[in-house]
Design an enzyme around this catalytic site. Structure first.
Site, short mmCIF file in Angstrom:
data_model
loop_
_atom_site.label_atom_id
_atom_site.label_comp_id
_atom_site.label_asym_id
_atom_site.label_seq_id
_atom_site.Cartn_x
_atom_site.Cartn_y
_atom_site.Cartn_z
N VAL A 1 -17.90 4.03 -2.87
CA VAL A 1 -18.46 2.71 -2.55
C VAL A 1 -19.81 2.86 -1.85
CG1 VAL A 1 -18.11 0.53 -1.34
CG2 VAL A 1 -16.14 1.73 -2.31
N GLY A 30 -19.46 7.87 -0.15
CA GLY A 30 -18.50 8.15 -1.22
C GLY A 30 -18.70 7.18 -2.37
N LYS A 43 0.87 -1.18 0.00
CA LYS A 43 0.00 0.00 0.00
C LYS A 43 0.90 1.23 0.00
CE LYS A 43 -4.49 1.06 0.70
NZ LYS A 43 -5.72 0.38 0.30
P1 NAD Z 1 -14.53 7.87 -0.69
O1 NAD Z 1 -13.45 8.82 -0.27
O2 NAD Z 1 -15.10 7.97 -2.04
O3 NAD Z 1 -15.75 7.93 0.36
C1 NAD Z 1 -15.60 8.07 1.73
C2 NAD Z 1 -16.81 8.87 2.21
O4 NAD Z 1 -16.81 8.88 3.64
C3 NAD Z 1 -16.79 10.33 1.74
O5 NAD Z 1 -18.05 10.65 1.18
C4 NAD Z 1 -16.52 11.09 3.03
O6 NAD Z 1 -17.11 12.38 3.02
C5 NAD Z 1 -17.18 10.19 4.04
N1 NAD Z 1 -16.76 10.39 5.42
C6 NAD Z 1 -15.55 10.77 5.90
N2 NAD Z 1 -15.57 10.81 7.23
C7 NAD Z 1 -16.81 10.45 7.63
C8 NAD Z 1 -17.44 10.30 8.89
N3 NAD Z 1 -16.79 10.54 10.04
N4 NAD Z 1 -18.73 9.89 8.91
C9 NAD Z 1 -19.40 9.64 7.77
N5 NAD Z 1 -18.85 9.79 6.53
C10 NAD Z 1 -17.58 10.19 6.48
O7 NAD Z 1 -13.91 6.41 -0.44
P2 NAD Z 1 -14.42 5.03 -1.02
O8 NAD Z 1 -13.62 4.69 -2.22
O9 NAD Z 1 -15.90 5.04 -1.11
O10 NAD Z 1 -13.95 4.04 0.13
C11 NAD Z 1 -14.66 3.97 1.36
C12 NAD Z 1 -13.94 3.01 2.29
O11 NAD Z 1 -13.85 1.72 1.68
C13 NAD Z 1 -12.48 3.40 2.61
O12 NAD Z 1 -12.15 2.97 3.92
C14 NAD Z 1 -11.68 2.59 1.61
O13 NAD Z 1 -10.35 2.35 2.05
C15 NAD Z 1 -12.50 1.31 1.59
N6 NAD Z 1 -12.33 0.54 0.35
C16 NAD Z 1 -12.60 1.10 -0.84
C17 NAD Z 1 -12.46 0.34 -2.01
C18 NAD Z 1 -12.77 0.91 -3.36
O14 NAD Z 1 -12.89 0.13 -4.33
N7 NAD Z 1 -12.95 2.22 -3.48
C19 NAD Z 1 -12.03 -1.00 -1.93
C20 NAD Z 1 -11.78 -1.55 -0.66
C21 NAD Z 1 -11.93 -0.77 0.47
#
Ligand code: NAD
Length: 353
Positions: A184, A182, A80
């Site tokens: 996901v 976000g 990572k």
């Molecule tokens: P993203 O940045 O698009 O979305 C995250 C969302 O969480 C944002 O809308 C943000 O405003 C919100 N947020 C931040 N702090 C918050 C809080 N305290 N309370 C509520 N909402 C809050 O990220 P993503 O790509 O959707 O990923 C989300 C999670 O899933 C992350 O932990 C990421 O590591 C994990 N993940 C993502 C993927 C992927 O394919 N994108 C794969 C595996 C794991």
């Protein structure tokens, strides 16, 4: 703190610091293990309060990728990277290119992809400098944004958990609290709503909450109240370490199943969830859809049917974790860790033979 002495070091193969003051780049690339193949895992860009906070994050996430890739049945190891800086203000093409040169210098030991703060367009910029990135938006074998596949995996995982914990085959009327709307989280909400689930949502971004209310009839709550929501499923889709001794005690759900990485503050929180009769689907298993999608690109040929096959296999593995936890009385996070460690150990034995 020196990486070697860090509590999350856990035998990492390498930790590389990349620095280019001319473009404002400060990044760390961590490779935990290549027992199963070249390391693969996303690049996260965030305004960390300190280098130590970034180091802690990258080490925990990198180790998690070793376990995630093993459970997803991929010929990939765990790694990572993090870029220290606010993506909204500090991200420039020059910075992304400098980061990509650092990835390139590793000669294929590590493949980078999207993570929080880094999108498919950013991967496209990096891809002009190095071939060791995936999740590109265009080009031969491009797999694009992995989030929709991650969301599909989480959706399938929630269905599995509802079947296991609530004895229901459908999601009609099932209440799900989604923390984080976000890439996901919002995609997951759409799938849940289409399946008849009722949504409770929270995000720090007001616009995302408003969109979920308008489009999906979600009930909005504050980012603090989401922990107390009276629901069937709590789906963490924002940041990590949100399940602590304190928040586990507040949960009003039967199931925890979401996309966020490193949801548990520590292993004891897995036991605490079990003690409260809450079924926890280990994060690095349920959220493996995205890296499966990325792996198809790294293999050089993007084949959606291969991705779907791997996703279905992942769900079988997830079901085995839940079944084994039920039989052994161990928390699901410990069962998943042991299963992943067995897979990694047998890969090491094969390498040594
Ligand atoms: P993203 O940045 O698009 O979305 C995250 C969302 O969480 C944002 O809308 C943000 O405003 C919100 N947020 C931040 N702090 C918050 C809080 N305290 N309370 C509520 N909402 C809050 O990220 P993503 O790509 O959707 O990923 C989300 C999670 O899933 C992350 O932990 C990421 O590591 C994990 N993940 C993502 C993927 C992927 O394919 N994108 C794969 C595996 C794991």
């Amino acid at each position: 703190m020196c990486a070697f002495h860090h509590p999350s070091f856990d035998g990492h193969e390498s930790v590389t610091y990349a620095h280019d003051p001319a473009v404002g780049l400060t990044a760390i690339i961590a490779i935990h293990s290549r027992a199963l193949g070249p390391a693969a895992g996303g690049c996260r860009m965030a305004a960390y309060p300190s280098t130590d906070a970034a180091l802690n994050d990258v080490l925990r996430l990198s180790r998690g990728m070793t376990y995630k890739n093993a459970m997803a049945g991929l010929a990939l190891g765990g790694g990572k990277s993090v870029i220290i800086g606010d993506p909204a203000t500090a991200k420039t093409p020059a910075l992304l290119e400098a980061y990509a040169r650092a990835v390139d210098r590793l000669g294929g030991a590590y493949y980078a992809a999207e993570d929080m703060g880094i999108g498919a367009q950013d991967v496209h910029v990096m891809g002009k400098v190095t071939r060791f990135v995936a999740g590109r938006p265009e080009g031969s074998a491009a797999s694009g944004d992995p989030s929709p596949v991650t969301a599909r995996g989480v959706f399938l995982g929630i269905r599995l958990a509802v079947r296991r914990a609530l004895g229901r085959d459908d999601l009609a009327g099932i209440r799900v609290a989604v923390q984080g709307l976000g890439n996901v989280g919002f995609s997951l909400c759409r799938k849940l709503r289409a399946a008849g689930a009722d949504l409770v949502v929270a995000d720090v971004r007001r616009a995302a909450v408003d969109a979920a209310v308008a489009e999906l009839g979600a009930i909005p709550v504050s980012t603090d109240e989401i922990f107390d929501a009276a629901v069937d499923v709590f789906a963490p889709c924002a940041g990590g370490a949100i399940l602590t001794g304190q928040t586990v005690g507040r949960l009003n759900a039967r199931i925890v199943a979401g996309a966020a990485n490193n949801q548990l503050l520590d292993d004891a929180c897995g036991q605490a969830l079990r003690d409260r009769g809450i079924l926890y689907l280990p994060d690095y298993v349920i959220n493996g859809g995205g890296i499966i999608n990325v792996a198809a690109e790294i293999a050089g040929r993007y084949d959606p049917s291969w991705v779907e096959h791997k996703l279905q296999r992942l769900m079988t593995t997830l079901d085995e974790v839940v079944g084994e936890a039920g039989r052994s009385g161990l928390p699901t996070n410990i069962v998943a860790d042991r299963m992943a460690e067995r897979r990694i150990a047998s890969a090491r034995q094969r390498q040594a033979a």
